[in-house]
Design an enzyme around this catalytic site. Structure first.
Site, mmCIF file in Angstrom:
data_model
loop_
_atom_site.group_PDB
_atom_site.id
_atom_site.type_symbol
_atom_site.label_atom_id
_atom_site.label_comp_id
_atom_site.label_asym_id
_atom_site.label_seq_id
_atom_site.Cartn_x
_atom_site.Cartn_y
_atom_site.Cartn_z
ATOM 1 N N PHE A 100 0.850 -1.186 0.000
ATOM 2 C CA PHE A 100 0.000 0.000 0.000
ATOM 3 C C PHE A 100 0.890 1.242 0.000
ATOM 4 O O PHE A 100 1.982 1.238 0.567
ATOM 5 C CB PHE A 100 -0.900 -0.036 1.238
ATOM 6 C CG PHE A 100 -1.850 1.117 1.339
ATOM 7 C CD1 PHE A 100 -2.775 1.363 0.346
ATOM 8 C CD2 PHE A 100 -1.822 1.945 2.442
ATOM 9 C CE1 PHE A 100 -3.658 2.429 0.442
ATOM 10 C CE2 PHE A 100 -2.701 3.010 2.557
ATOM 11 C CZ PHE A 100 -3.621 3.248 1.551
ATOM 12 N N HIS A 174 -0.926 -5.883 7.604
ATOM 13 C CA HIS A 174 -1.626 -7.094 7.142
ATOM 14 C C HIS A 174 -1.401 -8.266 8.094
ATOM 15 O O HIS A 174 -1.790 -9.384 7.757
ATOM 16 C CB HIS A 174 -1.092 -7.544 5.771
ATOM 17 C CG HIS A 174 -1.366 -6.607 4.647
ATOM 18 N ND1 HIS A 174 -1.067 -6.921 3.341
ATOM 19 C CD2 HIS A 174 -1.922 -5.375 4.612
ATOM 20 C CE1 HIS A 174 -1.405 -5.908 2.552
ATOM 21 N NE2 HIS A 174 -1.924 -4.952 3.298
ATOM 22 N N GLN A 197 -7.566 0.087 10.429
ATOM 23 C CA GLN A 197 -8.529 0.633 9.465
ATOM 24 C C GLN A 197 -9.581 -0.452 9.175
ATOM 25 O O GLN A 197 -9.381 -1.637 9.478
ATOM 26 C CB GLN A 197 -7.722 1.073 8.216
ATOM 27 C CG GLN A 197 -8.514 1.546 7.033
ATOM 28 C CD GLN A 197 -8.802 0.409 6.063
ATOM 29 O OE1 GLN A 197 -8.117 -0.598 6.052
ATOM 30 N NE2 GLN A 197 -9.833 0.576 5.272
ATOM 31 N N TYR A 236 2.850 22.314 28.632
ATOM 32 C CA TYR A 236 2.998 23.213 27.475
ATOM 33 C C TYR A 236 4.448 23.544 27.164
ATOM 34 O O TYR A 236 4.749 24.501 26.460
ATOM 35 C CB TYR A 236 2.168 24.486 27.690
ATOM 36 C CG TYR A 236 0.680 24.199 27.616
ATOM 37 C CD1 TYR A 236 0.147 23.538 26.509
ATOM 38 C CD2 TYR A 236 -0.172 24.541 28.651
ATOM 39 C CE1 TYR A 236 -1.203 23.226 26.451
ATOM 40 C CE2 TYR A 236 -1.524 24.243 28.595
ATOM 41 C CZ TYR A 236 -2.040 23.579 27.478
ATOM 42 O OH TYR A 236 -3.367 23.277 27.418
#
Ligand SMILES: *Cc1c(COP(=O)(O)O)cnc(C)c1O
Length: 410
Positions: A100, A174, A197, A236
């Protein structure tokens, strides 16, 4: 040809009912309860909640890695891994041609050069000799992809990267449930990168997990994942550069439920896939992806097999796929070879590499390009069906082969 034997694409009745295969994704009340529990805690982001991190920890334990972080997706995981490995402008990262796009685009996101190398033509994973030959003084890392869950030769890759002082990142998008000599994919390299995903084997629609064994490397990935923060410093205060790549608690809640179901699914997919291998090897012109005996279990993101049209009267791959789909088999499609993508062919990648862009527009990867034209990719949900149903995939292929000449004429 008798009507009962006629291929479905020529008007016969399909061998399988395409609507009867298991669906993907799968869920039940566990996902629903997890989501509602996350809602009611009011802790919806990773800094307050515990669901995303505890899922990542449990999944890393399953794969055999020491540390893990829950990410937005399986592209950002690789970007953070490269950042933690200090890969940047002018550096080269070796990647396989058949994968991919994210495997290469993550390298470009680091302003580094993806060096595309070819694959083993039978296993479809990165060719170790090609990796060796591509190493230069600028090479910093290798990203190896366990394509369709088929483990790369991890012994050879780990040894080569150690010898040449390179980082190894395993793209395991995969390979949830892939095991190599008793230990999971993602636990061998400096980093293992997983995607959650929708199409992947553990999913919350989107998501990712990055794992590692070295706590210092993981701490650097943590900083990149969390806006360049450093633990123990003021919130921060941003001593480093980073982005926000944190998974939400919603995803963590869904993935915990998915993981509970996963070991049984993985065993079932493996049993069905090995049974299908035995049928396919008996059909001239078809061959399963070559698997290394050191791989104990393959996390089948899909089931990939080779197709040789010469054994099918010249029926094209697309013709074979259409006939198989008509028989009710859910199919995907191979990725194109990275060498053929517009991103490389048309020089688009150059925008990421202003000062150091080599010419990648003419890279040719004959074996990746051939594989993209000659492999069939079947969806992994087929492997969750009962054994009889999976056998019908081979029955369908046999039916098509015995009528291949008629299909070519049709
Ligand atoms: C899906 C996938 C990725 C990226 O995953 P996303 O979570 O979609 O970003 C990376 N590499 C491979 C091989 C993939 O299949």
């Amino acid at each position: 040809m008798s009507p009962s034997d006629r291929p479905a694409i020529l008007g016969g009745s399909p061998i399988c009912d395409v609507t009867a295969w298991p669906r993907w994704p799968q869920w039940d009340a566990t996902e629903r309860d997890g989501l509602i529990a996350a809602l009611e805690t009011g802790a919806w982001w990773a800094s307050d909640g515990a669901a995303a991190q505890s899922f990542a920890d449990d999944f890393a334990r399953f794969q055999g890695a020491g540390y893990a972080l829950p990410f937005t997706n399986g592209t950002h995981t690789m970007e953070a891994a490269l950042a933690a490995c200090d890969v940047g402008e002018g550096d080269e990262v070796i990647v396989p041609g058949l994968t991919f796009v994210a495997t290469a685009s993550a390298v470009l996101a680091a302003n580094a050069v993806p060096v595309l190398v070819d694959i083993d033509p039978d296993a479809l994973t990165i060719d170790i000799a090609a990796v060796d030959a591509a190493i230069t003084a600028r090479t910093r890392a290798v990203i190896a992809v366990h394509l369709a869950g088929n483990a790369c030769d991890l012994d050879a890759l780990v040894a080569l990267c150690a010898r040449r002082d390179l980082r190894l990142i395993e793209d395991c998008a995969h390979a949830h449930g892939t095991f190599w000599r008793g230990r999971g994919a993602g636990s061998y390299g400096d980093f293992g990168s997983f995607s959650m995903q929708q199409s992947k084997l553990l999913t919350a629609g989107e998501g990712g997990v990055l794992m590692a064994n070295d706590p210092e490397l993981m701490e650097r990935a943590w900083s990149y994942w969390n806006c360049g923060r450093v633990r123990g410093r003021h919130w921060y205060d941003h001593p480093g550069y980073g982005s926000n790549l944190r998974m939400t608690e919603w995803q963590g809640a869904v993935l915990a439920a998915q993981l509970a179901r996963f070991p049984a699914q993985n065993r079932r997919r493996n049993a069905n896939a090995r049974a299908l291998d035995e049928r396919l090897v008996q059909i001239p012109g078809l061959a399963p992806q070559r698997r290394d005996p050191r791989m104990d279990s393959q996390g089948h993101f899909c089931f990939v097999f080779h197709y040789d049209d010469r054994e099918f009267a010249g029926l094209s791959l697309r013709g074979f796929e259409a006939a198989l789909a008509a028989e009710g088999i859910p199919l995907g499609v191979s990725y194109p070879s990275l060498s053929t993508l517009g991103m490389f062919r048309d020089g688009v990648y150059g925008a990421r590499l202003r000062t150091s862009a080599p010419d990648l527009t003419t890279v040719s990867l004959p074996r990746s390009e051939h594989a993209a034209r000659s492999t069939v990719w079947m969806e992994h949900r087929v492997l969750l069906a009962d054994g009889d149903a999976v056998g019908r995939v081979a029955d369908a292929a046999e039916r098509i082969r015995s009528h291949a000449a008629a299909l070519v004429r049709a």
